[in-house]
Scaffold this motif. Structure first.
Motif, PDB file in Angstrom:
ATOM      1  N   UNK A 189      21.783  12.376 -19.784  1.00  0.00           N
ATOM      2  CA  UNK A 189      20.416  12.799 -19.461  1.00  0.00           C
ATOM      3  C   UNK A 189      20.407  13.957 -18.477  1.00  0.00           C
ATOM      4  N   UNK A 190      19.369  14.783 -18.554  1.00  0.00           N
ATOM      5  CA  UNK A 190      19.297  15.921 -17.653  1.00  0.00           C
ATOM      6  C   UNK A 190      19.034  15.488 -16.221  1.00  0.00           C
ATOM      7  N   UNK A 191      18.017  14.632 -16.044  1.00  0.00           N
ATOM      8  CA  UNK A 191      17.680  14.114 -14.734  1.00  0.00           C
ATOM      9  C   UNK A 191      17.526  12.600 -14.823  1.00  0.00           C
ATOM     10  N   UNK A 192      17.842  11.917 -13.750  1.00  0.00           N
ATOM     11  CA  UNK A 192      17.772  10.454 -13.751  1.00  0.00           C
ATOM     12  C   UNK A 192      17.577   9.961 -12.327  1.00  0.00           C
ATOM     13  N   UNK A 193      16.836   8.852 -12.197  1.00  0.00           N
ATOM     14  CA  UNK A 193      16.675   8.187 -10.916  1.00  0.00           C
ATOM     15  C   UNK A 193      17.664   7.029 -10.876  1.00  0.00           C
ATOM     16  N   UNK A 194      18.592   7.071  -9.948  1.00  0.00           N
ATOM     17  CA  UNK A 194      19.693   6.121  -9.929  1.00  0.00           C
ATOM     18  C   UNK A 194      19.405   4.873  -9.095  1.00  0.00           C
ATOM     19  N   UNK A 195      18.211   4.788  -8.491  1.00  0.00           N
ATOM     20  CA  UNK A 195      17.853   3.619  -7.694  1.00  0.00           C
ATOM     21  C   UNK A 195      16.465   3.151  -8.104  1.00  0.00           C
ATOM     22  N   UNK A 196      16.354   2.391  -9.205  1.00  0.00           N
ATOM     23  CA  UNK A 196      15.038   1.929  -9.671  1.00  0.00           C
ATOM     24  C   UNK A 196      14.429   0.917  -8.716  1.00  0.00           C
ATOM     25  N   UNK A 197      13.090   0.803  -8.684  1.00  0.00           N
ATOM     26  CA  UNK A 197      12.434  -0.128  -7.758  1.00  0.00           C
ATOM     27  C   UNK A 197      12.603  -1.569  -8.217  1.00  0.00           C
ATOM     28  N   UNK A 198      12.449  -2.533  -7.299  1.00  0.00           N
ATOM     29  CA  UNK A 198      12.525  -3.950  -7.678  1.00  0.00           C
ATOM     30  C   UNK A 198      11.404  -4.339  -8.630  1.00  0.00           C
ATOM     31  N   UNK A 199      11.506  -5.529  -9.171  1.00  0.00           N
ATOM     32  CA  UNK A 199      10.517  -6.048 -10.115  1.00  0.00           C
ATOM     33  C   UNK A 199       9.167  -6.199  -9.449  1.00  0.00           C
ATOM     34  N   UNK A 200       8.104  -5.714 -10.155  1.00  0.00           N
ATOM     35  CA  UNK A 200       6.720  -5.881  -9.730  1.00  0.00           C
ATOM     36  C   UNK A 200       6.471  -5.317  -8.343  1.00  0.00           C
ATOM     37  N   UNK A 201       7.046  -4.136  -8.086  1.00  0.00           N
ATOM     38  CA  UNK A 201       6.733  -3.465  -6.820  1.00  0.00           C
ATOM     39  C   UNK A 201       5.364  -2.821  -6.952  1.00  0.00           C
ATOM     40  N   UNK A 202       4.423  -3.248  -6.154  1.00  0.00           N
ATOM     41  CA  UNK A 202       3.044  -2.815  -6.312  1.00  0.00           C
ATOM     42  C   UNK A 202       2.759  -1.543  -5.523  1.00  0.00           C
ATOM     43  N   UNK A 203       1.855  -0.676  -6.031  1.00  0.00           N
ATOM     44  CA  UNK A 203       1.447   0.506  -5.261  1.00  0.00           C
ATOM     45  C   UNK A 203       0.781   0.099  -3.956  1.00  0.00           C
ATOM     46  N   UNK A 204       0.657   1.065  -3.053  1.00  0.00           N
ATOM     47  CA  UNK A 204       0.135   0.771  -1.720  1.00  0.00           C
ATOM     48  C   UNK A 204      -1.282   0.235  -1.765  1.00  0.00           C
ATOM     49  N   UNK A 205      -2.110   0.741  -2.692  1.00  0.00           N
ATOM     50  CA  UNK A 205      -3.495   0.282  -2.714  1.00  0.00           C
ATOM     51  C   UNK A 205      -3.596  -1.142  -3.247  1.00  0.00           C
ATOM     52  N   UNK A 206      -2.657  -1.535  -4.152  1.00  0.00           N
ATOM     53  CA  UNK A 206      -2.647  -2.911  -4.629  1.00  0.00           C
ATOM     54  C   UNK A 206      -2.201  -3.851  -3.516  1.00  0.00           C
ATOM     55  N   UNK A 207      -1.234  -3.408  -2.706  1.00  0.00           N
ATOM     56  CA  UNK A 207      -0.799  -4.219  -1.578  1.00  0.00           C
ATOM     57  C   UNK A 207      -1.926  -4.390  -0.556  1.00  0.00           C
ATOM     58  N   UNK A 208      -2.642  -3.297  -0.301  1.00  0.00           N
ATOM     59  CA  UNK A 208      -3.750  -3.376   0.648  1.00  0.00           C
ATOM     60  C   UNK A 208      -4.845  -4.304   0.125  1.00  0.00           C
ATOM     61  N   UNK A 209      -5.130  -4.243  -1.174  1.00  0.00           N
ATOM     62  CA  UNK A 209      -6.134  -5.116  -1.760  1.00  0.00           C
ATOM     63  C   UNK A 209      -5.706  -6.572  -1.665  1.00  0.00           C
ATOM     64  N   UNK A 210      -4.408  -6.840  -1.929  1.00  0.00           N
ATOM     65  CA  UNK A 210      -3.902  -8.213  -1.850  1.00  0.00           C
ATOM     66  C   UNK A 210      -4.007  -8.740  -0.425  1.00  0.00           C
ATOM     67  N   UNK A 211      -3.677  -7.900   0.562  1.00  0.00           N
ATOM     68  CA  UNK A 211      -3.786  -8.324   1.952  1.00  0.00           C
ATOM     69  C   UNK A 211      -5.240  -8.589   2.330  1.00  0.00           C
ATOM     70  N   UNK A 212      -6.161  -7.768   1.813  1.00  0.00           N
ATOM     71  CA  UNK A 212      -7.589  -7.956   2.112  1.00  0.00           C
ATOM     72  C   UNK A 212      -8.099  -9.259   1.515  1.00  0.00           C
ATOM     73  N   UNK A 213      -7.637  -9.579   0.290  1.00  0.00           N
ATOM     74  CA  UNK A 213      -8.087 -10.800  -0.365  1.00  0.00           C
ATOM     75  C   UNK A 213      -7.518 -12.041   0.309  1.00  0.00           C
ATOM     76  N   UNK A 214      -6.360 -11.894   0.963  1.00  0.00           N
ATOM     77  CA  UNK A 214      -5.758 -13.041   1.633  1.00  0.00           C
ATOM     78  C   UNK A 214      -6.482 -13.415   2.923  1.00  0.00           C
ATOM     79  N   UNK A 215      -7.263 -12.485   3.490  1.00  0.00           N
ATOM     80  CA  UNK A 215      -7.998 -12.772   4.712  1.00  0.00           C
ATOM     81  C   UNK A 215      -9.234 -13.620   4.396  1.00  0.00           C
ATOM     82  N   UNK A 216      -9.633 -14.511   5.277  1.00  0.00           N
ATOM     83  CA  UNK A 216     -10.839 -15.314   5.031  1.00  0.00           C
ATOM     84  C   UNK A 216     -12.075 -14.432   5.005  1.00  0.00           C
ATOM     85  N   UNK A 217     -12.965 -14.721   4.045  1.00  0.00           N
ATOM     86  CA  UNK A 217     -14.186 -13.942   3.918  1.00  0.00           C
ATOM     87  C   UNK A 217     -15.135 -14.269   5.077  1.00  0.00           C
ATOM     88  N   UNK A 218     -15.771 -13.249   5.597  1.00  0.00           N
ATOM     89  CA  UNK A 218     -16.722 -13.434   6.692  1.00  0.00           C
ATOM     90  C   UNK A 218     -18.129 -13.330   6.148  1.00  0.00           C
TER      91      UNK A 218
END
Length: 228
Positions: A189-218
């Motif tokens: 291959x011409x170009x390749x990424x030799x260090x793939x991410x772990x399984x189900x690594x979520x984007x930053x906005x998905x992580x932020x949403x998950x953290x927000x949902x984990x907090x108790x609703x006010x």
């Protein structure tokens, strides 16, 4: 392994792995195979299958090809995870099917062993050598691996590199040169990424949403000044 009832209209892929690759026998294992039709505007998923296991060398996978009069280009992606850590490089493989039944071998690259194909240099005698280098895409002088082969053995082989020397997220490239006339040859291959991410690594906005949902609703009634 295949669930296709009619193999006459199927594409059979033979997934090949390096002989040195050994699958883990314990822990959580998963293999995911996806097949898409490559369309200039929108890719269409043909088949995706998940297995709660890993596979060794030369295992077969089938998917339907419902077309009769046209050639179709498919994008094949294969991912293997052990305890959610990737075992294969994150690569796309392309298969062109003009008629069925169609059989083709797809060479998979594991972490530390990159499958390389070199353009045949017909002008180079078999006793001469070609040099193939794996290096940083933006800095060719920063090499991870360098090997020399004769013209015949350089056409396809597994290039070994040290995964510990890889920078996550960095793109790497391959380059080749025949040593007699110092002419460059095409390497894939011409170009390749030799260090793939772990399984189900979520984007930053998905992580932020998950953290927000984990907090108790006010509720509004929890506020100092309640709405009346």
């Amino acid at each position: 392994m295949s669930l296709l009832p009619d193999r006459a209209s199927a594409v059979t892929l033979n997934f090949s792995l390096p002989a040195a690759f050994q699958i883990p026998l314990d822990g959580e294992n998963e293999t995911i195979v996806s097949v898409e039709v490559v369309n200039p505007k929108l890719s269409t998923l043909v088949k995706e299958q998940r297995f709660a296991r890993l596979f060794e060398d030369n295992w077969k996978f089938e998917f339907p090809h419902p077309y009769t009069d046209i050639g179709v280009k498919y994008r094949i992606t294969v991912r293997m995870f052990h305890n959610r850590q990737p075992l294969l490089l994150d690569q796309e493989h392309f298969v062109i099917v003009n008629k069925v039944p169609h059989r083709q071998t797809v060479h998979l690259s594991t972490i530390g062993l990159l499958y390389v194909e070199a353009q045949e240099a017909e002008s180079v005698p078999t006793e001469e050598t070609v040099t193939i280098s794996l290096h940083e895409a933006d800095s060719p002088e920063v090499e991870l691996a360098r090997v020399s082969h004769d013209e015949q053995t350089a056409t396809s082989f597994y290039l070994k590199y040290d995964p510990a020397s890889v920078t996550p997220g960095k793109r790497y490239a391959l380059s080749g040169i025949e040593n007699r006339y110092h002419q460059r040859i095409s390497i894939t291959p011409g170009h390749v990424e030799l260090s793939p991410p772990p399984r189900e690594q979520r984007p930053w906005f998905m992580q932020a949403m998950a953290q927000w949902l984990e907090k108790p609703l006010r509720l509004f009634t929890d506020a100092d000044s309640k709405i009346r």
